[in-house]
Write an enzyme that holds these catalytic residues in place. Structure first.
Site, PDB file in Angstrom:
ATOM      1  N   TYR A 146       0.821  -1.215   0.000  1.00 34.01           N
ATOM      2  CA  TYR A 146       0.000   0.000   0.000  1.00 34.01           C
ATOM      3  C   TYR A 146       0.857   1.268   0.000  1.00 34.01           C
ATOM      4  O   TYR A 146       0.354   2.353  -0.232  1.00 34.01           O
ATOM      5  CB  TYR A 146      -0.949   0.026   1.214  1.00 34.01           C
ATOM      6  CG  TYR A 146      -1.945  -1.125   1.261  1.00 34.01           C
ATOM      7  CD1 TYR A 146      -2.107  -1.971   0.170  1.00 34.01           C
ATOM      8  CD2 TYR A 146      -2.722  -1.347   2.378  1.00 34.01           C
ATOM      9  CE1 TYR A 146      -3.001  -3.022   0.204  1.00 34.01           C
ATOM     10  CE2 TYR A 146      -3.628  -2.393   2.421  1.00 34.01           C
ATOM     11  CZ  TYR A 146      -3.763  -3.230   1.335  1.00 34.01           C
ATOM     12  OH  TYR A 146      -4.654  -4.267   1.370  1.00 34.01           O
ATOM     13  N   LYS A 195       4.324 -15.369   2.616  1.00 36.79           N
ATOM     14  CA  LYS A 195       4.202 -16.150   1.383  1.00 36.79           C
ATOM     15  C   LYS A 195       5.640 -16.422   0.936  1.00 36.79           C
ATOM     16  O   LYS A 195       6.085 -16.041  -0.157  1.00 36.79           O
ATOM     17  CB  LYS A 195       3.399 -15.327   0.349  1.00 36.79           C
ATOM     18  CG  LYS A 195       3.040 -16.064  -0.911  1.00 36.79           C
ATOM     19  CD  LYS A 195       1.973 -17.120  -0.739  1.00 36.79           C
ATOM     20  CE  LYS A 195       1.728 -17.849  -2.041  1.00 36.79           C
ATOM     21  NZ  LYS A 195       0.898 -19.066  -1.875  1.00 36.79           N
ATOM     22  N   ASP A 227      -2.117 -18.340   2.342  1.00 37.21           N
ATOM     23  CA  ASP A 227      -3.281 -19.061   1.802  1.00 37.21           C
ATOM     24  C   ASP A 227      -3.763 -20.109   2.793  1.00 37.21           C
ATOM     25  O   ASP A 227      -4.979 -20.285   3.013  1.00 37.21           O
ATOM     26  CB  ASP A 227      -2.979 -19.669   0.421  1.00 37.21           C
ATOM     27  CG  ASP A 227      -1.572 -20.231   0.303  1.00 37.21           C
ATOM     28  OD1 ASP A 227      -0.763 -20.021   1.233  1.00 37.21           O
ATOM     29  OD2 ASP A 227      -1.258 -20.900  -0.698  1.00 37.21           O
ATOM     30  N   ASP A 251      -4.659  -6.863   6.275  1.00 34.60           N
ATOM     31  CA  ASP A 251      -5.897  -6.180   5.908  1.00 34.60           C
ATOM     32  C   ASP A 251      -6.984  -7.223   5.642  1.00 34.60           C
ATOM     33  O   ASP A 251      -8.112  -7.147   6.145  1.00 34.60           O
ATOM     34  CB  ASP A 251      -5.615  -5.342   4.644  1.00 34.60           C
ATOM     35  CG  ASP A 251      -6.754  -4.410   4.292  1.00 34.60           C
ATOM     36  OD1 ASP A 251      -7.702  -4.302   5.081  1.00 34.60           O
ATOM     37  OD2 ASP A 251      -6.686  -3.781   3.218  1.00 34.60           O
ATOM     38  N   ASP A 255     -10.137  -8.822   8.490  1.00 33.18           N
ATOM     39  CA  ASP A 255     -11.573  -8.765   8.200  1.00 33.18           C
ATOM     40  C   ASP A 255     -12.200 -10.156   8.285  1.00 33.18           C
ATOM     41  O   ASP A 255     -13.339 -10.309   8.734  1.00 33.18           O
ATOM     42  CB  ASP A 255     -11.821  -8.175   6.799  1.00 33.18           C
ATOM     43  CG  ASP A 255     -11.987  -6.667   6.867  1.00 33.18           C
ATOM     44  OD1 ASP A 255     -11.674  -6.082   7.933  1.00 33.18           O
ATOM     45  OD2 ASP A 255     -12.411  -6.056   5.864  1.00 33.18           O
TER      46      ASP A 255
END
Ligand code: NAD
Length: 360
Positions: A146, A195, A227, A251, A255
């Site tokens: 970001y 990852k 994942d 992020d 959620d």
């Protein structure tokens, strides 16, 4: 003791839920002999209406002069509010990015906890919900995809967009240290998400986290690919204590963790910098659909105030008192509309605040 709290009510339900958190802090102050001094700070849409910008320099100075900041939420209806006709850097959310940057808030903490009384609201299979969970997502907030270089341009006649995911070892180390320190106050387990089978940034992440772990021999460390983490969160959430992760993975996963706990109105959050300073706010937004009706759930904001007592002011006993009062209210079957179920008593935002104050 005296503590200076900057207070950002913000927009939508923000002022309603912050009012209840202040009531609870006043009750804690009275009972335990502390003085909480509040300074109001404008941010978001209300600041745009007054000053034409979502956050003034004066507002930042007020926040910096506080020991901690308690926030409601900012923003309006993104389809209908005139705030969203402004250029992106003038919109309410720009205030949030600016305050995070100005205060150096690099660590975002979001607890996800399944209350016994709210198990019916958990969307997971009954046996998974029955086992319960109590985790804290620690998300890096100022680096990664970001904040990396980005551009869109034509390359050999083809429109091409590029976003850059970059981390340096110092950025990784400081958040890893926070994760291990907070794990020491909890069940002493860190699961670090990356990852590393694909990304260079993840391989550096894993290396630095392993180095930091050497200084915390009593904390168990496990690495998990992102994942797999997304699957494990719905399959076996009880295994997670502190979840350490970079910005974009955090992020998304935070959620997911919020959703499985049943109600956004119950979830607190904190953003910390390298000192004890923190900005504390509910995980949800300004909920324009229910604003001004005195029906929003103030518990997330009240629990954010408890996090402030624990992490910035080191007032663990007082934080426990708030968390226990919330648990007792739920046990007594007292509910706002978002967590209402059969046989419970429905109360307004302000009545929920009063019920919690009565149990401090
Ligand atoms: P939202 O979280 O405001 O609302 C989503 C749903 O959850 C709505 O149905 C709402 O009524 C409900 N809800 C949220 N908090 C609740 C509470 N305390 N009690 C009961 N119900 C609650 O998300 P959204 O609708 O996507 O966003 C609305 C505005 O909030 C947007 O402008 C968005 O940018 C902003 N926002 C701000 C923050 C922040 O201030 N940190 C975070 C997220 C969204």
């Amino acid at each position: 003791m005296g503590f200076k709290i900057g207070c950002i009510p913000g927009d939508g339900i923000g002022p309603e839920i912050v009012r209840e958190a202040r009531k609870v802090l006043d009750a804690v102050g009275k009972k335990y002999g502390h003085e909480f001094e509040f300074t109001e700070i404008d941010m978001g849409g209300c600041s745009i209406d007054k000053y034409g910008v979502p956050l003034t320099d004066e507002a930042i100075e007020k926040a910096k002069a506080s020991d901690a900041v308690l926030m409601g939420s900012i923003g309006g209806n993104t389809s209908t509010s005139p705030w969203y006709k402004l250029p992106p850097e003038k919109r309410p959310e720009a205030g949030l990015l600016k305050i995070r940057k100005s205060l150096g808030l690099f660590a975002n903490l979001r607890p996800s906890y399944l209350y016994e009384e709210l198990k019916d609201a958990c969307p997971l299979r009954a046996e998974v919900a029955e086992a319960g969970f109590d985790m804290l997502i620690m998300r890096e907030l100022t680096g990664g995809l970001y904040f990396g270089e980005r551009y869109t341009k034509e390359v050999d006649g083809v429109m091409t967009a590029v976003d850059t995911l970059s981390y340096n070892e110092n950025e990784i180390r400081r958040i890893a240290v926070k994760a291990f320190e907070i794990a020491g106050k909890r069940r002493k387990k860190v699961i670090s998400i990356d990852k590393a089978n694909v990304l260079d940034s993840s391989r550096l992440w894993r290396k630095v986290v392993n180095e930091v772990a050497e200084n915390y021999p009593d904390i168990e460390l496990e690495h998990m690919l992102v994942d797999n983490a997304a699957m494990q969160l719905v399959k076996n959430p009880a295994q997670f204590d502190v979840v350490l992760t970079e910005n974009m993975f955090g992020d998304i996963l935070s959620d997911e963790a919020a959703e499985i706990s049943g109600s956004i109105g119950m979830l607190s959050s904190a953003s910390l910098n390298e000192t004890k300073f923190g900005l504390y706010e509910p995980s949800g937004g300004s909920a324009p659909d229910i604003a001004g009706k005195n029906i929003a759930n103030p518990i997330a904001t009240i629990l954010s105030a408890a996090m402030m007592l624990r992490f910035t002011f080191d007032l663990d006993k007082e934080a426990d008192a708030i968390e226990n009062a919330v648990r007792e209210v739920l046990k007594a079957g007292i509910r706002t509309g978002d967590i209402m179920s059969d046989g419970c008593r429905r109360v307004s935002t302000s009545e929920m605040g009063d019920e919690i104050v009565n149990r401090i």
